[in-house]
Design an enzyme around this catalytic site. Structure first.
Site: not given
Ligand code: MCF
Ligand code: FE
Length: 404
Positions: A62, A180, A207, A210, A309
């Protein structure tokens, strides 16, 4: 055919010495060198320095490659603060990370021994870089959007990204799907995507649980997300609850990232469905999301793996660093056992979760292998020392090809 003769080989929990490996794309045979020479007299031979250890290449299931531009732009310490900072900086962050920036992220991973990664692609801007990366890539096209009115447009965009990723025909590249999260994807979209996933047997990730904000929003349509959804999207309630969300994935093994705030009944459901939890301890710490309860996962027999991540919530894409942080975070876990579990979490268990024939030095598996220069012969506590000392990685093989 190639033959490599390391001093030591890490096979599962066990270290062997005096064995060599004959391989092409796959590992053909593991045996004493003279036996291999008899069988493959024309093979080219790589002899390694003293105290070299050959182990499986690492798997980072991831990572958000498109977010690799971040170093100090995003706000850390609190999930909602981070999320607002993503929205505020999004254009600069994504626009500012060109293909050089994204390739550097892939190369940094290669140099830290990562031979396979799972790319969560928000926009498809990382497709060329991932298609041309040296590693095996599971390319997760992300579906996101909680508003029903936007569903058609969002799904069309998702489909065109998925289709584009399917045109990449190279060994080790696998188009896949990311939903997502439960708070950000409308059930209409989830159902449509899962139909494709199931028909085409694609790998699937999401996800899940979280943050505390996610917990409150999914349980009660309350908490920090209330303001967020009201102000930004004029949305007053959640689009699904966590139980409903998990049920969409029934019958389909899914990689669920984070799971920090998952409750007992959700974890029992995850166990029953044989989903995998992806543990990202650095991201969880930096976004103020708490600590994954690994003991409960073990008690319930839930497979967990470790990933970095993105650089949106990490300062490195290095699984040795990630394992070290995990080792110190879970301070009550038995040291040597836990270190062994961490090594499995970035090799064989990650390979199995992604359905890939890698992650292990054994005959028939793909030759994704790294060579570490240890200082001295391995002991019973090798896993601990692998994690603590970040030994030099002198060679990286992916599908039998020397890439570093
Ligand atoms: O994993 C981390 C934290 N949680 C969620 N999303 C993301 C993370 N890093 C980047 N993202 C991206 C996600 O894929 O942020 C965007 C999405 O496209 C906006 S929503 C948090
Ligand atoms: Fe992520």
């Amino acid at each position: 055919m190639q033959i490599i003769t390391p001093h030591f080989i890490l096979m599962n929990d066990r270290v062997t010495s005096n064995l060599s490996i004959a391989f092409e794309k796959k590992i053909h045979k593991i045996a004493p060198l003279d036996e291999l020479l008899d069988e493959y007299p024309d093979a080219s031979i790589t002899t390694l320095r003293e105290n070299s250890l050959l182990m499986p290449g690492l798997i980072n299931a991831h990572v958000h490659i498109e977010f690799s531009g971040n170093t100090t732009e995003l706000s850390y310490g609190d999930f909602m603060g981070w999320l607002y900072s993503v929205i505020e900086n999004r254009e600069d962050l994504i626009g500012g990370c060109d293909s050089n920036c994204m390739s550097k992220a892939c190369d940094d991973m290669l140099n830290s021994g990562i031979t396979t990664f799972g790319a969560i692609s928000s926009h498809g801007m990382d497709l060329d870089v991932c298609a041309n990366a040296k590693q095996n890539v599971v390319y997760f096209n992300e579906l996101i959007g909680s508003q029903a009115t936007m569903a058609d447009a969002l799904f069309t965009d998702f489909l065109s990204r998925l289709d584009a990723s399917k045109t990449v025909k190279r060994e080790g590249f696998h188009p896949a799907v990311a939903i997502h999260s439960p708070y950000s994807v409308h059930p209409v979209l989830i159902k449509k995507a899962l139909e494709i996933v199931k028909n085409e047997k694609l790998k699937l990730t999401a996800h899940f649980m979280e943050s505390e904000a996610e917990r409150d929003w999914l349980d009660k349509s309350q908490g920090d997300f209330k303001d967020f959804f009201q102000k930004l999207l004029k949305q007053n309630t959640k689009v699904s609850d966590s139980k409903e969300f998990l049920e969409y994935f029934n019958g389909y093994e899914t990689l669920l990232t984070h799971g920090v705030q998952a409750d007992d009944s959700e974890l029992s459901h995850i166990a029953k469905e044989k989903h995998t939890i992806i543990h990202c301890p650095i991201s969880n710490r930096l976004l103020g999301n708490g600590i994954l309860n690994i003991k409960t996962l073990n008690d319930k027999n839930i497979r967990w793996i470790v990933a970095t991540d993105g650089l949106s919530s990490n300062y490195k894409l290095d699984l040795f660093e990630e394992m070290k942080i995990s080792l110190f975070t879970h301070a009550n876990a038995p040291l040597v056992d836990f270190a062994n579990s961490l090594i499995k979490a970035v090799t064989i268990n990650a390979a199995d979760a992604l359905g890939l024939n890698t992650g292990e030095i054994s005959e028939g598996r793909n030759a994704d292998m790294i060579v570490l220069d240890l200082d001295s012969p391995p002991t019973q506590e090798l896993a601990v020392h692998l994690i603590l000392h970040r030994y030099n990685i002198s060679k990286v093989y992916i599908n039998g090809k020397l890439e570093k």
